[in-house]
Design an enzyme around this catalytic site. Structure first.
Site, mmCIF file in Angstrom:
data_model
loop_
_atom_site.group_PDB
_atom_site.id
_atom_site.type_symbol
_atom_site.label_atom_id
_atom_site.label_comp_id
_atom_site.label_asym_id
_atom_site.label_seq_id
_atom_site.Cartn_x
_atom_site.Cartn_y
_atom_site.Cartn_z
ATOM 1 N N HIS A 275 0.792 -1.354 -0.152
ATOM 2 C CA HIS A 275 -0.139 0.004 -0.055
ATOM 3 C C HIS A 275 0.882 1.225 -0.048
ATOM 4 C CE1 HIS A 275 -2.633 3.030 2.251
ATOM 5 N NE2 HIS A 275 -3.093 2.876 1.098
ATOM 6 N N SER A 276 0.631 2.071 -0.838
ATOM 7 C CA SER A 276 1.055 3.506 -1.125
ATOM 8 C C SER A 276 2.764 3.593 -0.954
ATOM 9 C CB SER A 276 0.619 4.342 0.580
ATOM 10 O OG SER A 276 0.841 5.713 0.485
#
Length: 333
Positions: free
Chosen positions: A189-190
């Site tokens: 994520h991210s």
């Protein structure tokens, strides 16, 4: 008699019968002013319903400043994506990246810390006011003191000041994890997205596929106060073939000449929310990976009938829906 009630006691959490545990990928032993110390251990917790499963393991890698708890539950206390993966039969390993969460940070051995993760940064990244009308997945307040927003921000801390070093440290520890558990699918994520690309570069034979949720990008972007993706999609060096030996060579190279052996031939899913600015450059990330030899595709949640999501798609009120395209993609591998 005094009864203690947990904040989310009213939430109905399903009972799960599973096998679970936790361990550490130990850090390097280094000398410090205080004596020998560990630099950058990696905390890992695992869970599986059936140890005899033939399904591939998933390694869940959180974003910048966050921790593995981002995958475990939502800000309103519901089971997180890790629970749904376990329920779907996958062995799940949740990590706290080096210097994050339960993986201890001390500047004397890890290096200087970056800036504190403050409320305005969280507002701009996760709940921008200009998106309030369309970000219906975030059904709660957006100011300090609002309970769900406080839950989101409470788990965030500073990144190491050197973004490239941070990614190198994470990738080394996660590569060691794969050495122990065998081939796995990375779910990132991210700012954990670049870590996935570096791990694939370090252990291409042990990374079966990658799901990258709202990954950091586009290529060569600079994030104020955080750092620049000097090597394309990473701040840490990765291998190109033919060789590109410096960030300058990578940036000047023609797109079709940026072949990346670490991701070549690998299935990669990029997932984005309909109310997130990260969706604006996701196709550029896909193109960069495909020029590198990957088989990358973009799943935009509105195209799957799932609307109103920002950057933290695994935390918002429809998180049970936002995971569906990921589970369907995994089933199709």
């Amino acid at each position: 008699m005094i009864t203690h009630t947990a904040p989310h006691a009213s939430i109905s959490t399903p009972q799960v019968t599973s096998h679970r545990g936790r361990f550490w990928i130990a850090g390097d032993v280094v000398e410090s002013d205080f004596g020998p110390a560990q630099r950058g251990p990696l905390y890992v917790e695992w869970e599986v319903k059936d140890p005899a499963t033939t399904r591939p393991a998933l390694v869940l890698i959180h974003g910048g400043g966050g921790q593995g708890t981002d995958w475990l539950s939502t800000v309103d206390g519901r089971p997180g994506w890790a629970h749904h993966f376990v329920e779907s039969g996958y062995p799940v390993y949740v990590v706290d990246r080096a210097g994050h969460g339960r993986s201890p940070y001390h500047p004397a051995v890890v290096g200087p810390m970056g800036p504190a993760f403050v409320y305005p940064a969280a507002q701009g990244l996760f709940v921008p006011q200009e998106k309030a009308d369309v970000q219906t997945g975030w059904a709660w307040g957006r100011e300090p003191g609002d309970p769900q927003f406080d839950q989101l921000v409470a788990g965030f801390g500073p990144l190491p000041d050197d973004l490239g070093y941070s990614q190198e440290l994470d990738a080394d520890r996660i590569a060691q994890l794969l050495d122990q558990i065998g081939p796995a699918i990375l779910v990132t994520h991210s700012a954990g997205g670049p870590v996935g690309w570096v791990v694939a570069d370090r252990r291409p034979e042990l990374v079966r596929a990658i799901v990258s949720v709202e990954p950091m990008g586009p290529a060569f972007v600079e994030f104020p106060g955080i750092g620049k993706l000097d090597w394309g999609l990473t701040a840490a060096p990765v291998t190109y073939d033919p060789p590109l030996n410096s960030p300058e060579e990578v940036e000047k190279a023609a797109p079709e000449s940026r072949r990346m052996p670490g991701v070549a031939g690998k299935d990669i899913l990029i997932l984005t929310g309909g109310a997130s600015a990260f969706a604006d450059f996701a196709d550029e990330v896909v193109d960069f990976l495909n020029h590198g030899g990957a088989q990358a595709t973009h799943a935009h949640l509105p195209d799957h009938g799932i609307f109103g999501n920002g950057h933290a798609v695994m935390q918002e009120q429809n998180s049970d829906q936002t995971i569906r395209p990921v589970l369907e993609w995994l089933e199709g591998r």
